[in-house]
Design an enzyme around this catalytic site. Structure first.
Site, PDB file in Angstrom:
ATOM      1  N   ARG A  21       0.868  -1.196   0.000  1.00  0.00           N
ATOM      2  CA  ARG A  21       0.000   0.000   0.000  1.00  0.00           C
ATOM      3  C   ARG A  21       0.895   1.234   0.000  1.00  0.00           C
ATOM      4  NH1 ARG A  21      -1.273   2.732   4.470  1.00  0.00           N
ATOM      5  NH2 ARG A  21      -1.192   0.965   5.904  1.00  0.00           N
ATOM      6  N   HIS A  62      -3.681   4.221   4.684  1.00  0.00           N
ATOM      7  CA  HIS A  62      -4.717   3.211   4.882  1.00  0.00           C
ATOM      8  C   HIS A  62      -6.069   3.759   4.428  1.00  0.00           C
ATOM      9  CE1 HIS A  62      -6.910  -0.087   6.729  1.00  0.00           C
ATOM     10  NE2 HIS A  62      -7.655   0.786   7.353  1.00  0.00           N
ATOM     11  N   TYR A  92       4.511   5.946  10.717  1.00  0.00           N
ATOM     12  CA  TYR A  92       4.843   4.579  11.117  1.00  0.00           C
ATOM     13  C   TYR A  92       5.666   3.795  10.099  1.00  0.00           C
ATOM     14  CZ  TYR A  92       0.533   3.696   8.400  1.00  0.00           C
ATOM     15  OH  TYR A  92      -0.437   3.679   7.425  1.00  0.00           O
TER      16      TYR A  92
END
Length: 375
Positions: A270, A274, A283
């Site tokens: 990805r 998200h 992150y």
């Protein structure tokens, strides 16, 4: 025909899998790997069809980028980007028969595009204008499932229904690596194995379940879980559209011919957030993102087409024009979408009405009437 790949394949297995621990037919550099097991499943794919897959991925990425921009501009409440996962979605969707049924998660907009879902219907829910975006029976695809993993159980139930109807179609369910930690997904595999259901579990391992890396969820490859339930599995390069198509065709053939369920782990990434409410820079590292950008599924297929002399300027111009046209139609369909009537909130909630729903409807009608009366 099917096999479970291992974390550290020996030389013979690595050669079969394309020098990786997953099935790969086209490398990130656009080089074609011979694979005696999976090559026959895509031997019929012509240069023209490869160009069609390329167009699909370019257009779907353009839709995704446009939807993200619409959300940033306040036209959508939320959007789940699929940037980087185009090959996994297009390769699998184009392998399906028209009578196969799809149970998606909330990110399969590329699959929906292949199923002919209207462009404005892709954003109807995310604009807050409907409970569900399209007619599942018309497109043989259920509406997006936001509850993580729930759709896997729905797919198995549908597949058992196919068996009881005596049909030879199949169900396929899409989910991310995060869903493999959900009880629903594991229960679905138990039922699928028990009933020998004609269902394909298609896991898009995009490496991040929101902000948690896949290494925290599974110490082994996700594909290695399925055999424990009695379901054969494959691990495939999810950024290789040709390999994805081959693997999906293998799985569907098993389902169509009474072979039961199959599990596919499509290893992808990805590249975006998200959802548009997420900030992935908090992150994950820039170095990791750069590593996966080098494996971009669209650039990979473009290089392969170039190596075959099939990537012409005419093709590029046609695909870019198609993407521009679709993006303009998509944006206009979103912005010009008629607002639903307030009372339509209660439509299509349940098949049959009941006293609780009718009481809520009456209370809401009275609430709206209070504004009309100037109170």
């Amino acid at each position: 025909m099917l096999r479970t790949t291992v974390s550290n394949p020996d030389a013979a297995e690595a050669d079969l899998l394309g020098q990786e621990d997953y099935v790969q037919l086209v490398t990130p550099e656009g080089e074609r790997h011979a694979n005696p097991t999976f090559d026959p499943w895509v031997a019929d794919v012509t240069d023209e069809q490869l160009a069609g897959l390329y167009e699909d991925m370019v257009v779907v990425r353009r839709i995704d980028v446009e939807a993200t921009a619409l959300q940033r501009q306040g036209q959508l409440a939320l959007w789940p980007p699929l940037l980087g996962q185009e090959a996994a979605q297009i390769g699998s969707a184009r392998a399906l028969r028209d009578d196969d049924f799809i149970m998606p998660s909330y990110r399969e907009n590329g699959v929906a595009y292949c199923r002919g879902v209207a462009l404005d219907d892709l954003v109807r829910v995310w604009r807050g204008y409907a409970h569900g975006s399209w007619d599942p029976q018309e497109h043989r695809m259920a509406i997006p499932a936001v509850i993580i993993g729930a759709q896997t159980l729905h797919a198995v139930g549908y597949a058992v229904g196919i068996m009881k109807d005596g049909a030879d179609s199949a169900a396929i369910t899409y989910f991310g690596d995060g869903a493999t930690s959900q009880g629903d997904t594991n229960e679905a595999m138990i039922f699928a194995a028990t009933y020998h259901a004609p269902v394909v579990f298609f896991c898009q391992n995009n490496h991040w379940a929101i902000s948690e890396p896949v290494e925290l969820q599974s110490k082994q490859h996700i594909s290695e879980r399925a055999p424990g339930f009695g379901i054969p599995s494959m691990r495939v390069d999810g950024n290789d559209v040709l390999a994805v198509m081959a693997a999906t065709r293998v799985a569907l053939d098993r389902a169509h011919t009474g072979g039961g369920p199959t599990y596919i782990e499509a290893v992808t990434y990805r590249m975006g957030p998200h959802t548009t409410s997420d900030d992935p820079t908090r992150y994950r590292s820039a170095e990791e993102l750069a590593e996966w950008k080098a494996k971009d599924p669209i650039a990979r297929l473009e290089k392969y087409l170039e190596s075959r002399g099939a990537m012409t300027e005419e093709l590029r111009a046609r695909v870019n024009a198609k993407a521009d046209s679709v993006a303009a139609e998509f944006r206009a369909g979103c912005i010009d979408m008629p607002k639903p009537e307030p009372m339509s909130l209660f439509d299509n909630v349940q098949v049959e009405t009941n006293p609780v729903l009718e009481r809520q409807r009456a209370q809401y009608a009275a609430y709206l009437a209070a504004f009309e009366g100037g109170e």
